[in-house]
Design an enzyme around this catalytic site. Sequence first.
Site, PDB file in Angstrom:
ATOM      1  N   CYS A   1       0.867  -1.178   0.000  1.00 53.70           N
ATOM      2  CA  CYS A   1       0.000   0.000   0.000  1.00 53.70           C
ATOM      3  C   CYS A   1       0.904   1.229   0.000  1.00 53.70           C
ATOM      4  CB  CYS A   1      -0.847  -0.033   1.276  1.00 53.70           C
ATOM      5  SG  CYS A   1      -1.826   1.445   1.557  1.00 53.70           S
TER       6      CYS A   1
ATOM      7  N   CYS B   1      -1.022   3.854  -6.399  1.00 55.73           N
ATOM      8  CA  CYS B   1      -1.846   3.219  -5.370  1.00 55.73           C
ATOM      9  C   CYS B   1      -2.090   1.791  -5.838  1.00 55.73           C
ATOM     10  CB  CYS B   1      -3.177   3.964  -5.225  1.00 55.73           C
ATOM     11  SG  CYS B   1      -4.433   3.061  -4.267  1.00 55.73           S
TER      12      CYS B   1
HETATM   13  N1  DGL Z   1      -4.057   0.666  -1.799  1.00 53.75           N
HETATM   14  C1  DGL Z   1      -3.601   1.743  -1.028  1.00 53.75           C
HETATM   15  C2  DGL Z   1      -2.495   2.552  -1.632  1.00 53.75           C
HETATM   16  O1  DGL Z   1      -1.675   2.006  -2.275  1.00 53.75           O
HETATM   17  C3  DGL Z   1      -4.563   2.492  -0.173  1.00 53.75           C
HETATM   18  C4  DGL Z   1      -5.735   3.109  -0.792  1.00 53.75           C
HETATM   19  C5  DGL Z   1      -6.670   3.664   0.249  1.00 53.75           C
HETATM   20  O2  DGL Z   1      -7.029   2.901   1.145  1.00 53.75           O
HETATM   21  O3  DGL Z   1      -6.998   4.847   0.175  1.00 53.75           O
HETATM   22  O4  DGL Z   1      -2.367   3.704  -1.460  1.00 53.75           O
END
Ligand code: DGL
Length: 248
Positions: free
Chosen positions: A71, A181
Amino acid sequence: MAAVGLFDSGSGGLSVLREIRKILPDERFIYYSDNAHCPYGEKSASYIIERGRAITGLLLSKGAEAVVVACNTATAAAIATLRAEYAVPFVGMEPAVKPAATGTRTGVVGVLATAGTLKAPKYLNTKGQYADAVRIVERVGRGFVELVEAMELEGEHAEAVVRESLQPLLDAGADTIVLGCTHYPFLLPLMQRIAPPGVHFIDPAPAVARHLVDVLKEHGISLVDGDPGVELLSSGNDLTLNKLFELI
Ligand code: DGL
């Protein structure tokens, strides 16, 4: 049983697990989706650090010997603290600004990421290194995480939501777009249909997977124990997690 642990605010990190399993097919993985607390994008760093601690504790108790923070938002907010507090190696995500800056022909790079990632010092430093050479235009992928968590990867509504954030980057002349993301790669087929041919999207996951291999070697972590597979865990409803896992 030794394993690599991964976590994300939801199912997005499966886009990273997909790349890792291409090069480490015989390992055991434990994937934690924190979907009861998703999205992380607008949450404070201290909140995300607390979640990171709770999840890391759980992953370690289940035998994780390395943790992939799958993430971008959690990497920006929490990885430095987690590295300081736990003895296992952590591998994180970072928007692929460097390869994008090298590859662009128009000199305009688009970055799609969460608000948390775009304002984090980690990203601002990386951007600062390339800001002279290229123009960087950014947008929060507003609503993208929600689409993926709802398994809405196609259709009119999904297209309208994606277009809203992607079009300004295309209008600014970006020919290279960084997916900052881990949820966003699941919307790539839709983005590729919206963007004109020749626009290149960069997902950092393959590079992160290669980096994980190096880190495991460096730390002498040999995981293969004859029990490959993936254990899926979540703090909330695991419907999307299981369905998306079938797609990777
Ligand atoms: N998948 C995550 C990222 O890479 C988080 C997205 C979220 O929960 O806002 O930032």
